[in-house]
Design a protein around this motif. Structure first.
Motif, PDB file in Angstrom:
ATOM      1  N   SER A  51      64.042 -16.715  13.529  1.00 16.44           N
ATOM      2  CA  SER A  51      63.718 -18.123  13.652  1.00 16.44           C
ATOM      3  C   SER A  51      64.408 -18.939  12.577  1.00 16.44           C
ATOM      4  O   SER A  51      64.261 -18.699  11.399  1.00 16.44           O
ATOM      5  N   SER A  88      61.211 -24.449  12.830  1.00  9.99           N
ATOM      6  CA  SER A  88      59.796 -24.337  13.144  1.00  9.99           C
ATOM      7  C   SER A  88      59.614 -24.148  14.635  1.00  9.99           C
ATOM      8  O   SER A  88      60.459 -24.546  15.425  1.00  9.99           O
ATOM      9  N   PRO A  89      58.493 -23.520  15.050  1.00 13.18           N
ATOM     10  CA  PRO A  89      58.258 -23.324  16.474  1.00 13.18           C
ATOM     11  C   PRO A  89      58.173 -24.664  17.184  1.00 13.18           C
ATOM     12  O   PRO A  89      57.878 -25.692  16.591  1.00 13.18           O
ATOM     13  N   GLY A 140      50.232 -18.301  24.709  1.00 14.85           N
ATOM     14  CA  GLY A 140      49.691 -17.653  23.523  1.00 14.85           C
ATOM     15  C   GLY A 140      48.236 -17.255  23.619  1.00 14.85           C
ATOM     16  O   GLY A 140      47.669 -16.774  22.643  1.00 14.85           O
ATOM     17  N   ARG A 151      46.099 -12.139  23.469  1.00 19.02           N
ATOM     18  CA  ARG A 151      46.580 -11.484  22.244  1.00 19.02           C
ATOM     19  C   ARG A 151      47.444 -10.262  22.520  1.00 19.02           C
ATOM     20  O   ARG A 151      48.245  -9.869  21.681  1.00 19.02           O
ATOM     21  N   ASN A 169      51.090 -11.442  22.317  1.00 16.81           N
ATOM     22  CA  ASN A 169      51.421 -12.493  21.352  1.00 16.81           C
ATOM     23  C   ASN A 169      52.778 -12.299  20.671  1.00 16.81           C
ATOM     24  O   ASN A 169      53.372 -13.264  20.220  1.00 16.81           O
ATOM     25  N   LEU A 170      53.304 -11.087  20.584  1.00 13.78           N
ATOM     26  CA  LEU A 170      54.656 -10.911  20.027  1.00 13.78           C
ATOM     27  C   LEU A 170      55.675 -11.612  20.914  1.00 13.78           C
ATOM     28  O   LEU A 170      56.495 -12.391  20.433  1.00 13.78           O
ATOM     29  N   ALA A 173      55.112 -13.935  23.172  1.00 10.98           N
ATOM     30  CA  ALA A 173      54.825 -15.376  23.175  1.00 10.98           C
ATOM     31  C   ALA A 173      55.452 -16.049  21.955  1.00 10.98           C
ATOM     32  O   ALA A 173      56.000 -17.147  22.047  1.00 10.98           O
ATOM     33  N   GLY A 174      55.403 -15.390  20.810  1.00  7.90           N
ATOM     34  CA  GLY A 174      56.026 -15.926  19.606  1.00  7.90           C
ATOM     35  C   GLY A 174      57.537 -16.000  19.735  1.00  7.90           C
ATOM     36  O   GLY A 174      58.153 -16.995  19.340  1.00  7.90           O
ATOM     37  N   ARG A 180      58.382 -18.948  21.991  1.00  8.06           N
ATOM     38  CA  ARG A 180      58.258 -20.248  21.312  1.00  8.06           C
ATOM     39  C   ARG A 180      59.442 -20.521  20.390  1.00  8.06           C
ATOM     40  O   ARG A 180      59.760 -21.673  20.121  1.00  8.06           O
ATOM     41  N   ASP A 181      60.114 -19.476  19.905  1.00  6.42           N
ATOM     42  CA  ASP A 181      61.278 -19.646  19.041  1.00  6.42           C
ATOM     43  C   ASP A 181      62.539 -20.036  19.811  1.00  6.42           C
ATOM     44  O   ASP A 181      63.540 -20.411  19.194  1.00  6.42           O
ATOM     45  N   ASN A 228      52.442  -6.119  23.544  1.00  8.00           N
ATOM     46  CA  ASN A 228      52.861  -5.910  22.153  1.00  8.00           C
ATOM     47  C   ASN A 228      53.298  -4.466  21.945  1.00  8.00           C
ATOM     48  O   ASN A 228      54.301  -4.207  21.278  1.00  8.00           O
TER      49      ASN A 228
END
Length: 169
Positions: free
Chosen positions: A4, A7-8, A26, A29, A32-33, A35-36, A39-40, A62
């Motif tokens: 990254s 910022s997201p 998101g 859970r 969530n990896l 999803a992160g 978002r990047d 994940n």
């Protein structure tokens, strides 16, 4: 080190068609990896905010991401050509970001609903994907990646939780 560079992406401030894929990515859970990562990647995240573009997101668990032999932004060809510092410095971060974009987009099917047997290329990928029901399980083909469930169904698509990762080629 995550690629990254900024910022997201901020959550949508008011999408026209109600709840969008960007709103539900998101929430689960177990993914969530991914999803992160999504978002990047601004272009991918913007698509999930767009009520005019339906998408089926194939979000790996994940545990599937953690089992990869290397990080999603790492490419063995980069290491072969550039050595162990392939992702250092500005050019390295940009290279990592491009690789992560390819990984994320390989998990985004540009339609929803997605009919069984319908072959489609993901946004980032050359291989056609399709799904089929076999012995009570929904499988993404050609790699027989099992769909665990649907994490969200909203105005512009669905998020499918999958047990593996989609290959780029």
């Amino acid at each position: 080190m995550p690629p990254s560079g900024g910022s997201p992406v901020e959550p949508p401030s008011g999408s026209e068609g109600g709840v969008m894929l960007s709103d539900v990515m998101g929430r689960d859970r177990s993914i969530n990896l991914f999803a992160g990562f999504l978002r990047d990647i601004e272009t991918a995240f913007r698509r999930l905010e767009d009520s005019s573009q339906n998408t089926t997101v194939l979000a790996p668990l994940n545990s599937a991401v953690e089992k990869l032999p290397r990080k999603p932004w790492e490419d063995p060809q980069d290491y072969g050509a550039l050595g162990p510092n392939a992702y250092e410095g500005g050019e390295g971060r940009e290279r990592a970001q491009q690789n992560l974009r390819k990984f994320v987009e390989a998990h985004m099917v540009p339609l929803s609903p997605w009919a069984e047997g319908e072959k489609v290329r993901p946004i980032g990928g050359d291989r056609e994907l399709w799904w089929e029901e076999r012995d009570g399980a929904k499988l993404i083909q050609p790699d027989a990646i099992e769909v665990v469930g649907i994490a969200g169904e909203v105005a512009n698509g669905q998020v499918w939780i999958i047990k593996g990762v989609c290959h780029l080629t």
